[in-house]
Design a protein around this motif. Structure first.
Motif, PDB file in Angstrom:
ATOM      1  N   LEU A  46      21.949  46.230  45.497  1.00  0.00           N
ATOM      2  CA  LEU A  46      21.055  46.249  46.375  1.00  0.00           C
ATOM      3  C   LEU A  46      21.342  46.769  47.923  1.00  0.00           C
ATOM      4  N   ALA A  47      21.876  47.360  49.180  1.00  0.00           N
ATOM      5  CA  ALA A  47      22.776  47.538  50.177  1.00  0.00           C
ATOM      6  C   ALA A  47      22.355  48.076  51.566  1.00  0.00           C
ATOM      7  N   PHE A  48      22.033  47.365  52.531  1.00  0.00           N
ATOM      8  CA  PHE A  48      21.361  47.531  53.501  1.00  0.00           C
ATOM      9  C   PHE A  48      22.478  47.817  55.272  1.00  0.00           C
ATOM     10  N   LYS A  49      21.612  48.126  55.959  1.00  0.00           N
ATOM     11  CA  LYS A  49      22.741  47.568  57.628  1.00  0.00           C
ATOM     12  C   LYS A  49      22.331  46.758  57.706  1.00  0.00           C
ATOM     13  N   VAL A  50      22.511  45.869  58.610  1.00  0.00           N
ATOM     14  CA  VAL A  50      22.698  44.163  59.266  1.00  0.00           C
ATOM     15  C   VAL A  50      22.950  44.624  60.575  1.00  0.00           C
ATOM     16  N   LEU A  56      28.839  38.717  60.498  1.00  0.00           N
ATOM     17  CA  LEU A  56      29.762  37.800  59.592  1.00  0.00           C
ATOM     18  C   LEU A  56      29.102  36.791  58.849  1.00  0.00           C
ATOM     19  N   GLY A  57      27.524  36.190  59.720  1.00  0.00           N
ATOM     20  CA  GLY A  57      27.428  35.203  59.050  1.00  0.00           C
ATOM     21  C   GLY A  57      26.684  35.550  57.894  1.00  0.00           C
ATOM     22  N   HIS A  58      26.122  37.014  57.715  1.00  0.00           N
ATOM     23  CA  HIS A  58      25.142  37.260  56.205  1.00  0.00           C
ATOM     24  C   HIS A  58      26.774  37.327  55.517  1.00  0.00           C
ATOM     25  N   VAL A  59      27.664  38.019  55.272  1.00  0.00           N
ATOM     26  CA  VAL A  59      28.456  37.297  54.523  1.00  0.00           C
ATOM     27  C   VAL A  59      29.319  36.632  53.954  1.00  0.00           C
ATOM     28  N   ASP A  60      29.104  35.399  54.361  1.00  0.00           N
ATOM     29  CA  ASP A  60      29.206  34.579  54.315  1.00  0.00           C
ATOM     30  C   ASP A  60      28.147  33.639  53.182  1.00  0.00           C
ATOM     31  N   ARG A  61      27.559  33.829  53.276  1.00  0.00           N
ATOM     32  CA  ARG A  61      26.300  33.129  52.742  1.00  0.00           C
ATOM     33  C   ARG A  61      26.370  33.851  50.979  1.00  0.00           C
ATOM     34  N   PRO A  62      26.327  32.691  49.879  1.00  0.00           N
ATOM     35  CA  PRO A  62      26.839  32.794  48.401  1.00  0.00           C
ATOM     36  C   PRO A  62      26.181  34.740  48.138  1.00  0.00           C
ATOM     37  N   GLY A  63      26.516  35.369  47.085  1.00  0.00           N
ATOM     38  CA  GLY A  63      25.956  36.428  46.928  1.00  0.00           C
ATOM     39  C   GLY A  63      25.603  37.746  47.754  1.00  0.00           C
ATOM     40  N   ILE A  64      26.362  37.630  48.765  1.00  0.00           N
ATOM     41  CA  ILE A  64      26.572  38.612  49.959  1.00  0.00           C
ATOM     42  C   ILE A  64      27.889  38.919  50.536  1.00  0.00           C
ATOM     43  N   HIS A  65      27.436  40.183  50.175  1.00  0.00           N
ATOM     44  CA  HIS A  65      29.248  40.927  49.731  1.00  0.00           C
ATOM     45  C   HIS A  65      29.377  41.810  51.209  1.00  0.00           C
ATOM     46  N   PRO A  66      29.851  42.236  52.176  1.00  0.00           N
ATOM     47  CA  PRO A  66      30.249  43.721  52.697  1.00  0.00           C
ATOM     48  C   PRO A  66      30.403  44.771  51.860  1.00  0.00           C
ATOM     49  N   GLN A  74      28.677  47.718  59.062  1.00  0.00           N
ATOM     50  CA  GLN A  74      27.857  46.453  58.965  1.00  0.00           C
ATOM     51  C   GLN A  74      26.850  46.755  57.621  1.00  0.00           C
ATOM     52  N   TRP A  75      27.064  46.887  57.065  1.00  0.00           N
ATOM     53  CA  TRP A  75      26.126  47.101  55.869  1.00  0.00           C
ATOM     54  C   TRP A  75      26.499  46.291  54.932  1.00  0.00           C
ATOM     55  N   ILE A  76      25.700  45.000  54.319  1.00  0.00           N
ATOM     56  CA  ILE A  76      26.512  43.868  53.171  1.00  0.00           C
ATOM     57  C   ILE A  76      25.042  44.472  51.735  1.00  0.00           C
ATOM     58  N   ILE A  77      25.589  44.013  50.595  1.00  0.00           N
ATOM     59  CA  ILE A  77      25.987  44.094  49.248  1.00  0.00           C
ATOM     60  C   ILE A  77      25.333  42.723  48.857  1.00  0.00           C
ATOM     61  N   MET A  78      24.057  43.521  47.991  1.00  0.00           N
ATOM     62  CA  MET A  78      23.597  42.199  46.856  1.00  0.00           C
ATOM     63  C   MET A  78      23.244  42.144  45.520  1.00  0.00           C
ATOM     64  N   ASN A  79      23.830  41.224  44.871  1.00  0.00           N
ATOM     65  CA  ASN A  79      23.816  41.228  43.098  1.00  0.00           C
ATOM     66  C   ASN A  79      22.169  41.177  42.961  1.00  0.00           C
TER      67      ASN A  79
END
Length: 118
Positions: A46-50, A56-66, A74-79
């Protein structure tokens, strides 16, 4: 939240619609072509805009990537399973929707903006 919950929530947002593109991506958009979330058809990601200042705070979290190809916007993606709780994920998806709505012409925004929660 599972992949069906995410899809149902995205489609419940004002003006949201879905398309299928690029050979296996479920695209949630508004105003015919302005994407606010992407979901792999197999439900793997799942990917969406932040918000730009929170990216940068979101992509520092485990399981969340650019998000590939979209990180510059400024979109992030997570599995799956998603590394966020249901309430936080709903809030971020709603915020993504509103970030995209805020970039639309003022006349198009009517009826798409949500009231801000206190």
């Amino acid at each position: 939240m599972n992949i069906d919950d995410v899809a149902h929530f995205c489609l419940s947002l004002p003006g949201a619609r879905e398309d299928y593109k690029w050979g296996g991506v479920r695209v949630f958009s508004i105003a015919t072509n302005k994407m606010f979330a992407l979901q792999n058809l197999r439900g793997e990601s799942l990917a969406f805009k932040v918000d730009k200042e929170l990216f940068l705070g979101h992509v520092d979290r485990p399981g969340i990537h650019p998000a590939p190809y979209l990180a510059r916007a400024q979109w992030i993606i997570m599995n799956t399973p998603y590394p966020l709780g249901a309430e936080e994920l709903r809030d971020l998806l709603q915020r993504s929707h509103q970030l995209v709505v805020s970039k639309l012409p003022k006349r198009t925004q009517v009826g798409l903006l949500l009231e801000q929660r206190q």
